[in-house]
Design an enzyme around this catalytic site. Structure first.
Site, PDB file in Angstrom:
ATOM      1  CG  HIS A 298     -13.593   4.396  -0.641  1.00  0.00           C
ATOM      2  ND1 HIS A 298     -13.312   5.620  -1.213  1.00  0.00           N
ATOM      3  CD2 HIS A 298     -12.626   3.559  -1.081  1.00  0.00           C
ATOM      4  CE1 HIS A 298     -12.225   5.531  -1.956  1.00  0.00           C
ATOM      5  NE2 HIS A 298     -11.789   4.284  -1.901  1.00  0.00           N
ATOM      6  CB  THR A 471     -16.606   7.161   2.298  1.00  0.00           C
ATOM      7  OG1 THR A 471     -16.159   6.422   1.182  1.00  0.00           O
ATOM      8  CG2 THR A 471     -16.231   6.433   3.575  1.00  0.00           C
ATOM      9  CG  PHE A 472     -20.976  10.120   1.098  1.00  0.00           C
ATOM     10  CD1 PHE A 472     -22.217   9.598   1.419  1.00  0.00           C
ATOM     11  CD2 PHE A 472     -20.235  10.701   2.108  1.00  0.00           C
ATOM     12  CE1 PHE A 472     -22.714   9.666   2.720  1.00  0.00           C
ATOM     13  CE2 PHE A 472     -20.715  10.771   3.411  1.00  0.00           C
ATOM     14  CZ  PHE A 472     -21.965  10.249   3.714  1.00  0.00           C
ATOM     15  CG  HIS A 473     -15.762   8.267  -1.947  1.00  0.00           C
ATOM     16  ND1 HIS A 473     -14.785   7.985  -1.014  1.00  0.00           N
ATOM     17  CD2 HIS A 473     -16.142   9.548  -1.706  1.00  0.00           C
ATOM     18  CE1 HIS A 473     -14.595   9.043  -0.243  1.00  0.00           C
ATOM     19  NE2 HIS A 473     -15.409   9.995  -0.649  1.00  0.00           N
ATOM     20  CG  LEU A 474     -22.072   5.480  -4.923  1.00  0.00           C
ATOM     21  CD1 LEU A 474     -23.544   5.756  -5.189  1.00  0.00           C
ATOM     22  CD2 LEU A 474     -21.889   4.065  -4.430  1.00  0.00           C
TER      23      LEU A 474
END
Length: 546
Positions: A298, A471-474
């Site tokens: 994201h 947003t740190f959602h890999l």
């Protein structure tokens, strides 16, 4: 050379769940390898400590993504947890599952047993929902992780919610319940002012068992293969110059390193796209084109406004006011030190004609330097971020060299697909309307970024280029898919295609992005995988109304 029934690489959210479940009957021996230290650092456990753990090399891999057109040539930080609990020890504490259609979409792609009715019982099994009323169709009450509602209230947050309601966005008391859409305070994995990471909830209670061994400072360097069978893991104890150690797995090797480390370890072990491996001088053990591909994340630009007639978190974070907040937290476990980075969620549509909700927005009564959440700004402010829930742009994670201590190449290709830019623009315009709502007008001084001069679509996209960030959602780099899919890495039992005795259990197996933060789904995946690995029947699917 030591042998265990199961060797798990990574003690993050998935690894912690698996360590607990696979060792709970006492019949199987389990070894967990974690590259980082124990989770002793105090900033892990204080909720506001995320501002420090996001940039602390002691507990964070400190990865960065490659520059791209829509980041304006910038490298974007890609924090990943490097300690017991993994990213659940450094993240924003949020519990957010996503929408029913996300998981039904996984099943419709040919992944049997991964529809919403199938996974809901595993979501319930992870959580201990703490609330006045609980709908047990959707929520669990006796899981390992307490899910609590944010109890912070201030004029800025209340005015923001009131403004959203005036714009036709309803309040939603449980976005993890019947439906996600609406505006609400966040649900979080915090209890009595303390972070409850997967390590605290699952791993530490299990570490008392004699059949579970947890090794920290153990950097995995290769999967040991005998032909097409995984039989163990090599690691270095204590870092690059530490001794080589090998542990054997009698039953299975399980990778739970996350969307960056799991594909990198596979590639270093000779499992991945043959052209990439050959270019790095790594002998090809198993040509599997999808390893490291399908990366999604994201991408969120943030609007920042200066605040008047109210006190934001910025003013409370300096001098005597900060001293009072520290004392308040020490005595009551309340105040700004008990807060997470996001306080309010909005889930809504980019276009009213849509049947599903494709926008996520977050609000917090604070402003950050250049939009980076580890550095509070000097002026009183409030911030709203927006992003597309299910991005179409995909990228990759690829080993940079044969050296397991070199950070891999991470290229999410943010906003590369036009549909992502179109939805993002709708989200940015909604964010601006929310900041300009009537209830917030009493506190709204002026827009600091991108500023009132940014009005056209081109101006807004330029702002997204300038300050948009992860947003740190890999996720997605070891994709679960049927064998007919050329990007498939694991099957719907999470077994690596073409290699016996090897599974991947983490966010990398997700076929598509959930419309959510990822931690809740990773916990669910690990609970479901634990039953698969132990040969237990899956939990009965939930009975849901259409």
């Amino acid at each position: 050379m030591e042998s265990f029934d199961y060797v798990i690489v990574g003690a993050g959210s998935a690894g912690s769940v698996l360590a607990n479940r696979l060792s709970e009957d006492g019949k199987a021996s389990v070894c967990v390898l974690e590259a980082g230290p124990r989770d002793w650092h105090p900033f892990i456990h204080i909720p506001a400590g995320f501002m420090y753990t996001l940039v602390d090399p002691k507990v964070n891999w400190l990865y960065t993504s490659e520059p791209s057109e829509w980041t304006g040539g910038r490298r974007i930080a890609a924090p990943r947890g490097k300690t017991l609990g993994g990213s659940s020890s450094i993240n924003g504490h949020i519990y957010n599952r996503g929408q029913r259609l996300d998981f039904d979409g996984w099943a419709q792609r040919g992944n049997h047993g991964w529809g919403y009715a199938d996974v809901l019982p595993y979501f319930r099994r992870t959580e201990r929902r703490i609330a006045h009323e609980i709908d047990d169709t959707f929520r669990g009450s006796d899981g390992h992780l307490p899910i609590t509602d944010l109890d912070w209230r201030d004029p800025l947050c209340e005015a923001f919610i009131e403004g959203a309601v005036e714009m036709g966005i309803p309040r939603n008391l449980d976005y993890n319940g019947t439906q996600q859409a609406g505006v609400s305070y966040v649900q979080r994995i915090i209890r009595n002012g303390r972070r409850i990471s997967a390590a605290r909830g699952y791993l530490h209670p299990a570490m008392k068992r004699p059949n579970l061994t947890v090794r920290t400072h153990a950097h995995a360097t290769a999967i040991v293969l005998e032909g097409k069978k995984a039989v163990g893991v090599r690691y270095r104890k204590g870092g690059r110059n530490g001794p080589h150690v090998e542990v054997r797995a009698r039953r299975e090797v399980i990778l739970s390193g996350g969307a960056v480390n799991s594909p990198q370890l596979l590639q270093l072990s000779g499992i991945g796209p043959a052209p990439l491996l050959q270019s790095l001088g790594i002998p090809v053990q198993h040509d599997l084109a999808g390893v490291g591909e399908n990366l999604r994340d994201h991408y969120a630009p943030r609007f920042v406004a200066r605040v008047k007639n109210a006190e934001s978190i910025n003013e409370k974070s300096h001098g005597l006011k900060l001293a009072r907040e520290i004392m308040k937290y020490a005595l009551t476990r309340k105040g700004i030190l008990a807060l997470n980075p996001t306080l309010i969620y909005v889930f809504w549509k980019s276009d009213e004609r849509l049947d599903n909700y494709d926008l996520q927005l977050t609000f917090t009564p604070a402003s950050y330097k250049e939009g980076v959440q580890s550095r509070l700004d000097d002026f009183p402010g409030m911030t709203i971020a927006s992003w597309q829930q299910r991005p179409d742009s995909t990228g990759h994670v690829r080993a940079k060299s044969a050296d397991p201590f070199d950070h891999p190449v991470i290229q999410p290709n943010y906003l590369a697909v036009e549909s992502d830019r179109r939805v993002l623009l709708a989200g940015m315009k909604l964010a601006r309307r929310l900041l300009a709502s009537r209830p917030l007008s009493k506190y709204y001084d002026r827009e600091e970024f991108p500023g009132p001069q940014a009005q056209s679509d081109a101006d807004l996209l330029a702002a997204a280029k300038q300050r948009g960030t992860t947003t740190f959602h890999l996720m997605g780099t070891c994709r679960m898919a049927p064998h007919t899919d050329p990007t498939a890495v694991v099957d719907d039992q999470l077994r690596l295609r073409g290699i016996e005795g090897l599974r991947v259990v983490d966010a990398s197996i997700m076929p598509t992005m959930p419309s959510a933060n990822l931690n809740a789904s990773v916990l669910m995946i690990a609970e479901k995988a634990a039953d698969m690995i132990r040969g237990r029947p899956a939990l009965e699917p939930a009975l849901l109304k259409d």
